[in-house]
Motif scaffolding. Structure first.
Motif, PDB file in Angstrom:
ATOM      1  N   MET A  41      35.265  -0.900   5.381  1.00  0.00           N
ATOM      2  CA  MET A  41      36.514  -1.697   6.300  1.00  0.00           C
ATOM      3  C   MET A  41      37.251  -2.421   5.276  1.00  0.00           C
ATOM      4  O   MET A  41      38.604  -2.317   5.369  1.00  0.00           O
ATOM      5  N   LEU A  42      36.679  -3.214   4.154  1.00  0.00           N
ATOM      6  CA  LEU A  42      37.593  -4.003   3.301  1.00  0.00           C
ATOM      7  C   LEU A  42      38.222  -3.275   2.578  1.00  0.00           C
ATOM      8  O   LEU A  42      39.479  -3.324   2.181  1.00  0.00           O
ATOM      9  N   LEU A  43      37.782  -2.001   2.039  1.00  0.00           N
ATOM     10  CA  LEU A  43      38.349  -1.115   1.147  1.00  0.00           C
ATOM     11  C   LEU A  43      39.658  -0.424   1.778  1.00  0.00           C
ATOM     12  O   LEU A  43      40.715  -0.150   1.330  1.00  0.00           O
ATOM     13  N   LYS A  44      39.294   0.210   3.189  1.00  0.00           N
ATOM     14  CA  LYS A  44      40.362   0.686   4.015  1.00  0.00           C
ATOM     15  C   LYS A  44      41.743  -0.537   4.103  1.00  0.00           C
ATOM     16  O   LYS A  44      42.718   0.198   3.884  1.00  0.00           O
ATOM     17  N   VAL A  45      41.156  -1.625   4.382  1.00  0.00           N
ATOM     18  CA  VAL A  45      42.234  -2.356   4.454  1.00  0.00           C
ATOM     19  C   VAL A  45      43.012  -2.591   3.437  1.00  0.00           C
ATOM     20  O   VAL A  45      44.312  -2.753   3.257  1.00  0.00           O
ATOM     21  N   ARG A  46      42.502  -2.709   2.173  1.00  0.00           N
ATOM     22  CA  ARG A  46      42.968  -2.813   0.759  1.00  0.00           C
ATOM     23  C   ARG A  46      44.058  -1.710   0.761  1.00  0.00           C
ATOM     24  O   ARG A  46      45.071  -1.815   0.062  1.00  0.00           O
ATOM     25  N   LYS A  47      43.454  -0.429   1.169  1.00  0.00           N
ATOM     26  CA  LYS A  47      44.488   0.759   0.783  1.00  0.00           C
ATOM     27  C   LYS A  47      45.457   0.748   1.780  1.00  0.00           C
ATOM     28  O   LYS A  47      46.621   1.129   1.287  1.00  0.00           O
ATOM     29  N   GLU A  51      49.369   0.774   0.589  1.00  0.00           N
ATOM     30  CA  GLU A  51      50.546   1.918   0.994  1.00  0.00           C
ATOM     31  C   GLU A  51      51.658   1.299   1.486  1.00  0.00           C
ATOM     32  O   GLU A  51      52.658   1.867   1.661  1.00  0.00           O
ATOM     33  N   GLU A  52      51.392   0.009   2.257  1.00  0.00           N
ATOM     34  CA  GLU A  52      52.707  -0.647   2.918  1.00  0.00           C
ATOM     35  C   GLU A  52      53.720  -1.273   1.663  1.00  0.00           C
ATOM     36  O   GLU A  52      54.781  -1.464   2.058  1.00  0.00           O
ATOM     37  N   MET A  53      53.190  -1.379   0.592  1.00  0.00           N
ATOM     38  CA  MET A  53      53.944  -2.168  -0.256  1.00  0.00           C
ATOM     39  C   MET A  53      55.001  -1.091  -0.671  1.00  0.00           C
ATOM     40  O   MET A  53      54.807  -0.023  -0.800  1.00  0.00           O
ATOM     41  N   ASP A  54      56.034  -1.792  -1.250  1.00  0.00           N
ATOM     42  CA  ASP A  54      57.292  -0.923  -1.780  1.00  0.00           C
ATOM     43  C   ASP A  54      57.012  -0.219  -3.072  1.00  0.00           C
ATOM     44  O   ASP A  54      57.196   0.981  -3.292  1.00  0.00           O
ATOM     45  N   GLU A  55      56.409  -0.983  -3.969  1.00  0.00           N
ATOM     46  CA  GLU A  55      56.211  -0.268  -5.285  1.00  0.00           C
ATOM     47  C   GLU A  55      54.780   0.557  -5.031  1.00  0.00           C
ATOM     48  O   GLU A  55      53.990   0.506  -4.238  1.00  0.00           O
ATOM     49  N   ASP A  56      55.111   1.569  -5.839  1.00  0.00           N
ATOM     50  CA  ASP A  56      53.792   2.773  -5.876  1.00  0.00           C
ATOM     51  C   ASP A  56      52.778   2.436  -6.923  1.00  0.00           C
ATOM     52  O   ASP A  56      52.845   2.950  -8.212  1.00  0.00           O
ATOM     53  N   GLN A  57      52.092   1.533  -6.242  1.00  0.00           N
ATOM     54  CA  GLN A  57      50.912   1.194  -7.367  1.00  0.00           C
ATOM     55  C   GLN A  57      49.836   1.856  -7.127  1.00  0.00           C
ATOM     56  O   GLN A  57      49.059   2.076  -6.035  1.00  0.00           O
ATOM     57  N   GLU A  58      49.448   2.864  -8.041  1.00  0.00           N
ATOM     58  CA  GLU A  58      48.044   3.716  -7.726  1.00  0.00           C
ATOM     59  C   GLU A  58      46.837   2.768  -7.730  1.00  0.00           C
ATOM     60  O   GLU A  58      46.717   2.064  -8.443  1.00  0.00           O
ATOM     61  N   LEU A  59      46.021   3.272  -6.776  1.00  0.00           N
ATOM     62  CA  LEU A  59      44.878   2.770  -6.703  1.00  0.00           C
ATOM     63  C   LEU A  59      43.702   3.417  -7.646  1.00  0.00           C
ATOM     64  O   LEU A  59      43.998   4.641  -8.081  1.00  0.00           O
ATOM     65  N   SER A  60      42.948   2.767  -8.454  1.00  0.00           N
ATOM     66  CA  SER A  60      42.050   3.083  -9.476  1.00  0.00           C
ATOM     67  C   SER A  60      41.098   4.318  -8.895  1.00  0.00           C
ATOM     68  O   SER A  60      40.794   4.435  -7.759  1.00  0.00           O
ATOM     69  N   ALA A  61      40.685   5.189 -10.009  1.00  0.00           N
ATOM     70  CA  ALA A  61      39.892   6.261  -9.562  1.00  0.00           C
ATOM     71  C   ALA A  61      38.511   5.687  -8.962  1.00  0.00           C
ATOM     72  O   ALA A  61      37.828   6.020  -7.948  1.00  0.00           O
ATOM     73  N   VAL A  62      37.922   4.582  -9.448  1.00  0.00           N
ATOM     74  CA  VAL A  62      36.762   3.907  -9.223  1.00  0.00           C
ATOM     75  C   VAL A  62      37.071   3.418  -7.835  1.00  0.00           C
ATOM     76  O   VAL A  62      36.275   3.812  -6.997  1.00  0.00           O
ATOM     77  N   PHE A  63      38.155   2.773  -7.495  1.00  0.00           N
ATOM     78  CA  PHE A  63      38.468   2.379  -5.873  1.00  0.00           C
ATOM     79  C   PHE A  63      38.352   3.705  -5.076  1.00  0.00           C
ATOM     80  O   PHE A  63      37.797   3.585  -3.975  1.00  0.00           O
ATOM     81  N   ASN A  64      39.139   4.829  -5.523  1.00  0.00           N
ATOM     82  CA  ASN A  64      38.953   5.994  -4.659  1.00  0.00           C
ATOM     83  C   ASN A  64      37.556   6.448  -4.436  1.00  0.00           C
ATOM     84  O   ASN A  64      37.229   6.787  -3.201  1.00  0.00           O
ATOM     85  N   LYS A  65      36.852   6.607  -5.543  1.00  0.00           N
ATOM     86  CA  LYS A  65      35.552   7.160  -5.492  1.00  0.00           C
ATOM     87  C   LYS A  65      34.719   6.244  -4.449  1.00  0.00           C
ATOM     88  O   LYS A  65      33.793   6.586  -3.671  1.00  0.00           O
TER      89      LYS A  65
END
Length: 143
Positions: A41-47, A51-65
């Motif tokens: 749930m915490l990670l979903k909220v962070r994601k 996504e809502e932020m204007d800048e396209d900041q990629e989440l790390s591979a570790v985050f996604n895994k």
């Protein structure tokens, strides 16, 4: 605290750490053990925030895994269920580590629970443990 005693030239070692005996380093004394579902749930909220932020900041591979892993092993799908699971386990004579392990692993029966979490052996008889596991299964199945 660990360190070298210069006067005697001896090294003072910390007591052995052993999760099976609920012996943890002092840094974990006030730490909570999270359920995989809570981390998810915490990670979903962070994601979502990302996504809502204007800048396209990629989440790390570790985050996604990690998000992928928690999605796969998240047994409880909503906050109400997680809260109910936590409350049920807090009403038992469980260490917070044992409670998180039971909720995260969802063993099928008391033998599996005691094999995975050895500290339960002395705390509960087989019937009590099976009852707890049935309650967890109910939370998992009906949400």
């Amino acid at each position: 605290s660990s360190g070298i005693n210069a006067e005697y030239g001896q090294i003072k070692l910390e007591e052995d750490e052993d999760a099976a005996q609920l012996k943890f380093p002092s840094e974990f004394k006030n730490a909570d053990a999270l359920l995989v579902s809570e981390v998810h749930m915490l990670l979903k909220v962070r994601k979502e925030q990302n996504e809502e932020m204007d800048e396209d900041q990629e989440l790390s591979a570790v985050f996604n895994k990690t998000l992928e892993y928690t999605e796969k092993f998240s047994f409880y799908q909503n906050r109400e269920t997680i809260k109910a699971v936590r409350e049920m386990l807090q009403n038992k004579n469980l260490h917070k580590f044992e409670a998180a392990c039971l909720a995260n692993l969802c063993p099928d029966n008391y033998e599996e629970a005691k094999a995975l979490i050895p500290s339960l052996e002395e705390k509960f008889d087989d019937e009590e443990l099976n009852e707890m596991l049935e309650d967890l299964k109910t939370f998992k199945d009906f949400q």
